[in-house]
Scaffold this active site. Structure first.
Site, PDB file in Angstrom:
ATOM      1  N   GLU A   1      51.863  62.384  24.081  1.00 27.28           N
ATOM      2  CA  GLU A   1      51.546  63.744  24.469  1.00 27.28           C
ATOM      3  C   GLU A   1      52.612  64.730  23.997  1.00 27.28           C
ATOM      4  O   GLU A   1      52.357  65.924  23.865  1.00 27.28           O
ATOM      5  CB  GLU A   1      51.428  63.794  25.992  1.00 27.28           C
ATOM      6  CG  GLU A   1      51.178  65.175  26.528  1.00 27.28           C
ATOM      7  CD  GLU A   1      51.123  65.192  28.049  1.00 27.28           C
ATOM      8  OE1 GLU A   1      50.581  64.252  28.633  1.00 27.28           O
ATOM      9  OE2 GLU A   1      51.624  66.152  28.619  1.00 27.28           O
TER      10      GLU A   1
ATOM     11  N   PRO B   1      47.592  70.144  31.583  1.00 27.19           N
ATOM     12  CA  PRO B   1      47.616  68.735  31.981  1.00 27.19           C
ATOM     13  C   PRO B   1      46.502  67.935  31.308  1.00 27.19           C
ATOM     14  O   PRO B   1      45.550  68.482  30.753  1.00 27.19           O
ATOM     15  CB  PRO B   1      47.407  68.792  33.493  1.00 27.19           C
ATOM     16  CG  PRO B   1      47.824  70.146  33.893  1.00 27.19           C
ATOM     17  CD  PRO B   1      47.488  71.036  32.740  1.00 27.19           C
ATOM     18  N   ARG B   2      46.667  66.611  31.409  1.00 28.77           N
ATOM     19  CA  ARG B   2      45.810  65.707  30.637  1.00 28.77           C
ATOM     20  C   ARG B   2      44.345  65.771  31.021  1.00 28.77           C
ATOM     21  O   ARG B   2      43.478  65.681  30.159  1.00 28.77           O
ATOM     22  CB  ARG B   2      46.315  64.276  30.836  1.00 28.77           C
ATOM     23  CG  ARG B   2      47.656  64.101  30.197  1.00 28.77           C
ATOM     24  CD  ARG B   2      48.232  62.746  30.457  1.00 28.77           C
ATOM     25  NE  ARG B   2      49.505  62.663  29.746  1.00 28.77           N
ATOM     26  CZ  ARG B   2      50.325  61.635  29.812  1.00 28.77           C
ATOM     27  NH1 ARG B   2      50.020  60.604  30.572  1.00 28.77           N
ATOM     28  NH2 ARG B   2      51.436  61.628  29.131  1.00 28.77           N
ATOM     29  N   ASP B   3      44.066  65.889  32.319  1.00 22.91           N
ATOM     30  CA  ASP B   3      42.656  65.899  32.723  1.00 22.91           C
ATOM     31  C   ASP B   3      41.963  67.114  32.117  1.00 22.91           C
ATOM     32  O   ASP B   3      40.845  67.028  31.611  1.00 22.91           O
ATOM     33  CB  ASP B   3      42.515  65.863  34.253  1.00 22.91           C
ATOM     34  CG  ASP B   3      43.289  66.963  34.963  1.00 22.91           C
ATOM     35  OD1 ASP B   3      44.268  67.475  34.385  1.00 22.91           O
ATOM     36  OD2 ASP B   3      42.910  67.324  36.092  1.00 22.91           O
TER      37      ASP B   3
END
EC number: 1.3.5.1
Lengths: 252, 637
Positions: B285, B329-331
């Protein structure tokens, strides 16, 4: 594409082993080498035959679990590449591919392509650590480390412990593996107090485990998936000799 | 049984120090009379084994790899967070605590999260002392970078190989204890069952993966640190051996599983390229620090990315979330990618990817500058795809990654079974409904190095006078017999379908119905499909080879057997959580512009599931209270 696989089959250490032919069709060039072996194993299962045993796990070139000798070369034809990161596009349609286990007397064969590399663990256990207690360390930035030193330590520390260096060496020497760990730690200010004992113990353990001596042919560096440099073997020898001189007053 | 999280009284910033000051201790002379089993020797388990060995306990450590150095922790790339404020950018423990609770969409336990942030500071000190070669500035101080969901630079890293370097630090600390005789290491052993005597975890059944022998091991306490189970999706970023067997068997022996459906889908993976692929590779990431994510504005645009001018590109994260941009964020990043791909803007041969473009960063920092930061990732990308990310954008796609769910644990990291602990990714704690980048290594490390050495003493202090149960006890006999019987049963099916076929089928069901987005109808269908697949497995699977020899097929079959049961629980969990939160996006709970709608009135709880043989699992709720962080709608706009 089609390939002819010649794979080493051996039930256990004491059994006789041999190369067995497995022709395989419909191989996708973008498939990884291990996905290709999975495909073969699925066919073997459907035929009710015992699958080919091989070790692997992360399949992204970092865990160091996989490793086989492919056409005479550990991890196959590409430089700086583990077996799991090798793709079938590297080969040509119609190729014959010979697959054997890593061979070294310090790596006893378990079955087929699976070998026991725990001797490498025992080299680490003999002293490749800094004797600090968990949770009692000083403030991290109180130990300044020059960027060059940290980078040099990092480069040596990236060894994945796959054992290809041993498998390719005509003497089955573990000098590159051990040299990398010695160099990682000797580039850092931490753990200096035990540095001499560390290198002496690690070299002694290499010998005890039956690894051969290094004769500087440098095949290990050429084969290493992490491109670990043979400079580290020189560094290990230097550290070892310095330690011996301090211990006994003379070079070994 | 009521769920007691055993959260200490007092203000959140004093809970851990109060706990430490008041918990029971085991004196040094008595520790050597106490045995502890640790299953899994990655960052959490290896750290626990090293720390407990140092304290003087007798540790028996187990891993299914040939060496503890191969644990999947090694594959973590980006970094480890710590609230050191080395960059003077206003970071502190509270801010990290706040970011993590918010990042987890308010479904984690405040007390645990605060403690993780608090201990992050000394973790970096410990790792540096171990010789972990973190990145340094020219002046010799440690370097930092940013990860998604935060606006400070608090991530410590070692190029793109931070997990590897942290694990090698743990492995060396563990090796030191093996040499000292405080830890006995059992490589190539897989736990097949948990043994409970008089209501307390007292041992395990393990299979020696070389001889196939079913073995019994007893101890005064058992610690599980067996990692995540997202390999249940078949295609995931996880190592192929990652599995749920240990936690599932513990579940069947009484340990509750919490929030099993909360799976992190990582936004920056390499897209699937073919049908026979066994895994998806994660690209750190950290790439989002400098890479910009976009898709062609026009759906189905076939031009090469470099031929698409700026005004025909949709930098959709920067457009939708201007405050966090590419570092959402990832979601959120995963969902946004799926939305664009589903709308026909996907790129690559299978139209299943988005671009991660370094063009602007290359202009700013030059090729050497980018190679210095991410060189190994660019090399990895080239090896796998055959493409050069220096001259054209990377193609990335979302993939199943981290399991936020896992065994329910209290503040002491003890499960609902006395004397059974769960550390790291195999417990549910700390991350809530979404994990922030660089918090997984952190949680694994602090659980193993700092928390368990204290909390296990509180339990073992009362075990001192109790003898180790004999491995001939009926409970051991029964568990060993059950393990043998399960193996015989699988070998005797003798059907026609290989194990991997079932794993792929299960993965497809879960990805479609319990993946990036979920609907009640889809989940109900999935439960039926999983039941059918499980029945088919027991009728038609074929496992070649025997039980008392090395047998990869048998290992896989035992793991998929457990996955087929866990999968159903995941779907039931997702069905019962009638809201959207974090990685759990329910299509029936979203705003008009596609943002998740959380329901704090009804669902601010941890869902802890109890196994009931021959019935549907029982749901227990641990209600979450938020005293230090205000429950707010999570916005990164």
């Amino acid at each position: 594409m089609k390939v002819l696989l010649k794979i080493w089959r051996q039930d256990d250490r004491d059994a006789a082993g041999k190369l067995v032919d497995y022709p395989l069709d419909d191989v996708d060039p973008d498939m990884s080498f291990l996905d290709m072996l999975d495909m073969l194993n699925e066919q073997l299962v459907r035929r009710g035959e015992r699958v080919i045993e091989f070790d692997n796990d992360c399949r992204e070139g970092i865990c160091g679990t996989c490793g086989m000798v492919i056409n005479g070369r550990p991890h196959g034809p590409l430089t700086a590449t583990t077996t799991c990161q090798l793709h079938m596009r590297t080969f040509n349609d119609g190729d014959t591919i010979v697959i054997e286990p890593f061979r070294a007397s310090s790596f006893p064969l378990i079955r087929d392509l699976k070998v026991d590399r725990s001797a490498l663990d025992r080299i680490i256990q003999s002293g490749a650590f800094i004797s600090t207690h968990i949770g009692t360390a000083p403030e991290a930035n109180s130990i300044l480390i020059a960027k060059d030193a940290a980078d040099a330590a990092f480069d040596a520390a990236t060894c994945i412990g796959c054992g290809a260096c041993v498998a390719v060496c005509k003497n089955a020497s573990a000098a590159l593996f051990t040299g990398a760990k010695v160099t990682h730690l000797s580039n850092l200010p931490q753990g200096k107090i035990e540095a001499q004992r560390r290198v002496v113990d690690m070299v002694a353990t290499m010998d005890k485990e039956g690894f051969g001596s290094c004769t500087n042919t440098e095949a290990c560096e050429a084969i290493c998936p992490q491109e670990i440099s043979t400079d580290y073997i020189a560094r290990m020898n230097w550290e070892y000799n310095a330690a011996k001189v301090r211990q006994t007053g003379k070079s070994s | 049984m009521t769920l007691d999280a055993k959260i200490p009284e007092g203000p959140v910033e004093q809970k851990w120090s109060r706990y430490q000051a008041t918990c029971k201790l085991v004196n040094a002379a008595n520790r050597k009379k106490l045995d502890v089993i640790i299953v899994g020797t990655g960052l959490a388990g290896g750290g626990a084994a090293a720390a407990l060995g140092e304290l003087g306990y007798n540790v028996k450590a187990f891993c299914f790899h040939d060496s503890p150095r191969r644990a999947h922790s090694t594959a973590a790339q980006g970094g480890v967070n710590a609230a050191k404020n080395y960059q003077n950018d206003g970071d502190n423990i509270y801010r990290m605590f706040y970011d993590t609770v918010k990042g987890g969409d308010f479904r984690s336990r405040e007390a645990n999260v605060y403690r993780m942030a608090e201990l992050s500071v000394s973790l970096i000190d410990t790792c540096v002392a171990q010789g972990v070669p973190f990145a340094r500035e020219y002046g010799g101080v440690l370097g930092n970078r940013s990860f998604g969901g935060v606006q400070v630079e608090r991530t410590f890293y070692a190029q793109g190989q931070t997990g590897q370097q942290l694990l090698l630090g743990t492995y060396s600390a563990l090796s030191r204890q093996i040499k000292a005789g405080r830890v006995t290491m059992y490589n190539r052993h897989e736990m097949l069952d948990l043994v409970i005597v008089d209501g307390q975890a007292k041992g395990i059944i393990a299979r020696d993966l070389i001889t196939g022998e079913i073995q019994r091991y007893a101890a005064h306490a058992v610690v599980l640190a067996t990692g995540g189970y997202s390999k249940i999706f078949y295609l995931s970023t996880l190592a192929l051996g990652s599995n749920a067997t240990a936690i599932w068997k513990a579940h069947k022996r009484g340990a509750y599983i919490a929030n099993p459906s909360l799976t992190q889908i990582h936004p920056t993976c390499l897209p699937q390229s073919g049908e026979r692929q066994s895994k998806l590779t994660l690209m750190s990431e950290s790439l989002r620090n400098d890479g910009r994510i976009w898709v062609p504005l026009k759906a189905g645009d076939e031009r090469s990315p470099n031929a698409i001018p700026d005004d025909e590109r949709d930098y959709y994260l920067e457009r939708r979330y201007p405050a966090f941009g590419n570092l959402t964020p990832r979601d959120i990043a995963s969902r946004a990618a799926k939305e664009r791909i589903d709308a026909g803007h996907g790129v690559g041969p299978l139209k299943n990817a988005v671009y991660l473009d370094f063009r602007d960063a290359l202009k700013e920092y030059g090729r050497d500058g980018i190679a210095g930061r991410y060189g190994n990732l660019f090399d990895m990308y080239r090896k796998i795809t055959g493409l050069d990310a220096y001259s054209e954008p990377m193609r990335i796609a979302p993939a199943a990654h981290f399991s936020m769910g896992g065994l329910w644990v209290d503040y002491e990291l003890m499960t609902s079974v006395n004397g059974l602990y769960a550390l790291g990714e195999c417990n549910f704690a700390d991350h809530g409904a979404n994990r922030l980048g660089a918090n997984s290594l952190l949680q694994a490390c602090v659980d193993g190095y700092f928390i368990i050495p204290t909390t296990i003493g509180n339990y073992l202090a009362d075990q001192r006078t109790k003898n180790l149960p004999s491995t001939d006890a009926p409970e051991f006999q029964q568990a060993a017999d059950a393990a043998e019987a399960a193996i015989r049963k699988l070998l005797n099916v003798n059907g026609g379908r290989p194990v991997d076929e079932y794993h792929r089928a299960l993965g497809a069901i879960l990805w479609d119905r319990c993946g990036i987005s979920r609907s009640p109808e889809g989940l109900q269908e999935a439960i039926i499909q999983i039941t059918e697949l499980r029945e088919d497995f027991h009728r038609n699977v074929r496992v070649t080879g025997g039980s008392h020899e090395p047998n990869n097929e048998l290992e896989k079959a035992l793991r998929i057997n457990d996955y087929l049961e866990l999968a159903e629980l995941m779907c039931r969990d997702a069905l019962s959580r009638d809201e959207s939160c974090g990685a759990h996006f329910r299509t029936d709970h979203q705003t008009e512009d596609g943002e998740a709608v959380r329901n704090d009135d009804d669902f601010a709880y941890v869902a802890a599931w109890e196994y009931t043989p021959n019935g549907t699992p029982t749901l227990h709720k641990e209600h979450l209270t938020f005293q230090d962080v205000k429950l707010t709608a999570r916005s990164y706009k």
